[in-house]
Structure formats: C-alpha cells, structure tokens
Write a protein that holds these residues in place. Structure first.
Motif, mmCIF file in Angstrom:
data_model
loop_
_atom_site.group_PDB
_atom_site.id
_atom_site.type_symbol
_atom_site.label_atom_id
_atom_site.label_comp_id
_atom_site.label_asym_id
_atom_site.label_seq_id
_atom_site.Cartn_x
_atom_site.Cartn_y
_atom_site.Cartn_z
ATOM 1 N N LEU A 1 81.707 36.705 63.226
ATOM 2 C CA LEU A 1 83.058 36.344 63.660
ATOM 3 C C LEU A 1 83.268 36.679 65.143
ATOM 4 C CD1 LEU A 1 85.073 37.472 60.523
ATOM 5 C CD2 LEU A 1 84.623 35.122 61.258
ATOM 6 N N TYR A 2 82.759 37.810 65.572
ATOM 7 C CA TYR A 2 82.863 38.209 66.982
ATOM 8 C C TYR A 2 82.133 37.202 67.870
ATOM 9 C CZ TYR A 2 82.572 41.094 71.172
ATOM 10 O OH TYR A 2 82.658 41.555 72.455
ATOM 11 N N PHE B 1 86.499 35.293 67.441
ATOM 12 C CA PHE B 1 87.686 35.748 66.732
ATOM 13 C C PHE B 1 88.145 37.092 67.290
ATOM 14 C CE2 PHE B 1 85.987 32.730 63.706
ATOM 15 C CZ PHE B 1 87.120 32.146 63.177
ATOM 16 N N SER B 2 89.450 37.300 67.340
ATOM 17 C CA SER B 2 89.998 38.576 67.791
ATOM 18 C C SER B 2 89.843 39.604 66.673
ATOM 19 C CB SER B 2 91.478 38.422 68.150
ATOM 20 O OG SER B 2 92.242 38.214 66.977
ATOM 21 N N TYR B 3 90.029 40.876 67.011
ATOM 22 C CA TYR B 3 89.938 41.938 66.011
ATOM 23 C C TYR B 3 90.958 41.712 64.897
ATOM 24 C CZ TYR B 3 86.812 44.956 68.776
ATOM 25 O OH TYR B 3 85.748 45.495 69.441
ATOM 26 N N SER B 4 92.174 41.344 65.270
ATOM 27 C CA SER B 4 93.206 41.152 64.240
ATOM 28 C C SER B 4 92.878 39.955 63.351
ATOM 29 C CB SER B 4 94.593 40.997 64.875
ATOM 30 O OG SER B 4 94.626 39.869 65.724
ATOM 31 N N GLU B 5 92.322 38.901 63.935
ATOM 32 C CA GLU B 5 91.922 37.748 63.122
ATOM 33 C C GLU B 5 90.779 38.120 62.174
ATOM 34 O OE1 GLU B 5 92.869 33.972 66.067
ATOM 35 O OE2 GLU B 5 91.069 35.185 66.455
ATOM 36 N N MET B 6 89.816 38.875 62.691
ATOM 37 C CA MET B 6 88.700 39.302 61.833
ATOM 38 C C MET B 6 89.207 40.159 60.680
ATOM 39 S SD MET B 6 85.490 40.117 64.366
ATOM 40 C CE MET B 6 86.288 40.765 65.818
ATOM 41 N N SER C 1 89.319 49.255 61.548
ATOM 42 C CA SER C 1 87.937 49.324 61.069
ATOM 43 C C SER C 1 87.032 48.340 61.794
ATOM 44 C CB SER C 1 87.881 49.030 59.571
ATOM 45 O OG SER C 1 88.634 49.962 58.850
ATOM 46 N N ILE C 2 87.612 47.296 62.359
ATOM 47 C CA ILE C 2 86.811 46.255 63.006
ATOM 48 C C ILE C 2 85.997 46.834 64.161
ATOM 49 C CG2 ILE C 2 86.890 44.098 64.330
ATOM 50 C CD1 ILE C 2 87.490 43.665 61.389
ATOM 51 N N GLY C 3 86.650 47.523 65.077
ATOM 52 C CA GLY C 3 85.953 48.072 66.237
ATOM 53 C C GLY C 3 84.848 49.031 65.839
ATOM 54 N N ASN C 4 85.138 49.907 64.873
ATOM 55 C CA ASN C 4 84.129 50.869 64.415
ATOM 56 C C ASN C 4 82.933 50.155 63.784
ATOM 57 O OD1 ASN C 4 85.772 52.970 65.230
ATOM 58 N ND2 ASN C 4 86.706 53.210 63.211
ATOM 59 N N THR C 5 83.212 49.170 62.949
ATOM 60 C CA THR C 5 82.132 48.454 62.277
ATOM 61 C C THR C 5 81.317 47.635 63.278
ATOM 62 O OG1 THR C 5 83.511 48.323 60.297
ATOM 63 C CG2 THR C 5 81.591 46.884 60.374
ATOM 64 N N LEU C 6 81.993 47.001 64.227
ATOM 65 C CA LEU C 6 81.295 46.229 65.256
ATOM 66 C C LEU C 6 80.403 47.137 66.096
ATOM 67 C CD1 LEU C 6 80.875 43.485 66.625
ATOM 68 C CD2 LEU C 6 82.890 43.979 68.024
ATOM 69 N N THR C 7 80.923 48.275 66.510
ATOM 70 C CA THR C 7 80.142 49.237 67.287
ATOM 71 C C THR C 7 78.938 49.721 66.493
ATOM 72 O OG1 THR C 7 82.118 49.946 68.481
ATOM 73 C CG2 THR C 7 80.240 51.450 68.495
ATOM 74 N N ARG C 8 79.155 50.026 65.216
ATOM 75 C CA ARG C 8 78.063 50.497 64.355
ATOM 76 C C ARG C 8 76.984 49.416 64.213
ATOM 77 N NH1 ARG C 8 81.008 52.254 60.427
ATOM 78 N NH2 ARG C 8 80.969 50.362 59.179
ATOM 79 N N TYR D 1 91.157 31.206 54.199
ATOM 80 C CA TYR D 1 90.295 32.007 55.082
ATOM 81 C C TYR D 1 88.953 32.294 54.423
ATOM 82 C CZ TYR D 1 93.668 33.050 58.783
ATOM 83 O OH TYR D 1 94.522 32.964 59.836
ATOM 84 N N LYS D 2 88.985 32.595 53.141
ATOM 85 C CA LYS D 2 87.747 32.915 52.437
ATOM 86 C C LYS D 2 86.812 31.706 52.414
ATOM 87 C CE LYS D 2 86.080 34.950 48.174
ATOM 88 N NZ LYS D 2 86.460 35.555 46.911
ATOM 89 N N VAL D 3 87.357 30.540 52.105
ATOM 90 C CA VAL D 3 86.546 29.322 52.087
ATOM 91 C C VAL D 3 86.022 29.024 53.490
ATOM 92 C CG1 VAL D 3 86.605 26.818 51.720
ATOM 93 C CG2 VAL D 3 87.641 28.356 50.043
ATOM 94 N N PHE D 4 86.896 29.144 54.478
ATOM 95 C CA PHE D 4 86.483 28.912 55.866
ATOM 96 C C PHE D 4 85.343 29.846 56.256
ATOM 97 C CE2 PHE D 4 86.791 30.022 60.374
ATOM 98 C CZ PHE D 4 86.566 28.780 60.944
ATOM 99 N N LEU D 5 85.478 31.131 55.928
ATOM 100 C CA LEU D 5 84.437 32.100 56.272
ATOM 101 C C LEU D 5 83.118 31.758 55.585
ATOM 102 C CD1 LEU D 5 83.623 34.682 57.719
ATOM 103 C CD2 LEU D 5 84.461 35.960 55.753
ATOM 104 N N ASN D 6 83.181 31.357 54.321
ATOM 105 C CA ASN D 6 81.954 30.984 53.613
ATOM 106 C C ASN D 6 81.295 29.754 54.238
ATOM 107 O OD1 ASN D 6 81.972 33.094 51.766
ATOM 108 N ND2 ASN D 6 83.247 31.968 50.331
ATOM 109 N N LEU D 7 82.101 28.776 54.625
ATOM 110 C CA LEU D 7 81.546 27.599 55.297
ATOM 111 C C LEU D 7 80.950 27.978 56.651
ATOM 112 C CD1 LEU D 7 84.304 24.960 54.449
ATOM 113 C CD2 LEU D 7 81.956 25.017 53.564
ATOM 114 N N LEU D 8 81.605 28.878 57.352
ATOM 115 C CA LEU D 8 81.108 29.339 58.645
ATOM 116 C C LEU D 8 79.780 30.079 58.474
ATOM 117 C CD1 LEU D 8 81.999 29.355 61.634
ATOM 118 C CD2 LEU D 8 83.031 31.583 61.202
ATOM 119 N N LYS D 9 79.690 30.917 57.433
ATOM 120 C CA LYS D 9 78.436 31.625 57.155
ATOM 121 C C LYS D 9 77.318 30.639 56.855
ATOM 122 C CE LYS D 9 80.475 35.450 54.732
ATOM 123 N NZ LYS D 9 80.458 36.214 53.485
#
Length: 149
Positions: free
Chosen positions: A102-103, A107-112, A122-129, A38-46
């Motif tokens: 990711l949103y 990606f769903s909240y649980s996947e994120m 924390s996902i919803g709060n951080t996304l809203t913020r 997941y970490k490698v995937f996220l870095n490639l996605l970024k």
C-alpha cells in the motif's frame, strides 16, 4: 520496478464496484459496504502485485529504464538485485507485506489503517519494522552484492 498505471488502478476500482453490484443483484446485504469494498479492492491490488512480481521474475519487465545498460554484467547484477528484493518481500508476514504494498502505491497512513482495519499509529511502526527486516536480511545474506554498487 513495479509500476501500476492510472489505467490499471481505474480498472481495479471498476472491477471492485462490478463485484459489489453483482453481490447486490444476488440480494446480499452488507453490514459495512465500505469495508467490503476496501477488502475486495485490496485483494485485487494484491493479485495485480503478484502478477507484476511474476512478470519481473520471468524477466518480462525487468530493466525498462530509459538509460541503456552497456555492460551485460551490470545488467545481470541489476536483475539479480530485483529478484532478491521480490523474493524477500514474499517472505514477509502478511501485514508487513500489505503495508509495504500500500505504501508503494502511495496510500497515506490513515488510508492504509482504514483499508486494513488497524490503528493508524500501528502503520508507521509496522512499516518501519518491515523496512528494517528487509535491510537486515540484505545485510546478512546479500551484503556483498548490494555493497558493490
């Protein structure tokens, strides 16, 4: 508009597993292979996201909508708005920017939460913020441009 095609997503997944396989060939032992993937995937996605941002900023893929723009002024304003939004995204803190990215890619909240290693609540709060931060910055610095259309 950032657009990550199914083909590009498949390429990123494939690259992730190729890197995993190469590490295994070096006899690397993973305590948590799933988290590593997941970490490698996220870095490639970024990285792909940053490439797309640069392309948009350089006007290579700006305004690929199906409806043609007749008025050059309208086209200019549309490009300016996109560049402002990209600039604002770059100014967000890492976690907020990651969650928005990711949103954006569905990606769903649980996947994120699993990808980022944080509590799903924390996902919803951080996304809203993050969204509120973008809205406030627009309101303060760019209200005139965004209120016109």
């Amino acid at each position: 508009h950032l657009n990550l095609t199914q083909e590009k997503c498949e390429d990123i997944v494939q690259e992730t597993f190729i890197r995993f396989w190469l590490e295994l060939k070096k006899d690397v032992i993973f305590n948590n292979p799933r988290a590593w993937l997941y970490k490698v995937f996220l870095n490639l996605l970024k990285t792909q996201f940053e490439i797309e941002n640069r392309r948009i900023i350089n006007n290579e893929s700006i305004n690929k909508s199906s409806d043609p723009v007749v008025d050059p002024h309208v086209d200019y304003i549309r490009k300016e708005k996109r560049q402002i939004l990209i600039k604002m995204l770059d100014q967000l803190e890492g976690r907020e920017k990651e969650i928005l990215l990711l949103y954006h890619y569905g990606f769903s909240y649980s996947e994120m939460a699993e990808i980022l290693g944080i509590n799903p609540n924390s996902i919803g709060n951080t996304l809203t913020r993050a969204i509120e931060t973008l809205k406030q910055t627009l309101k303060i610095h760019y209200h005139e441009m965004f209120e016109q259309n």
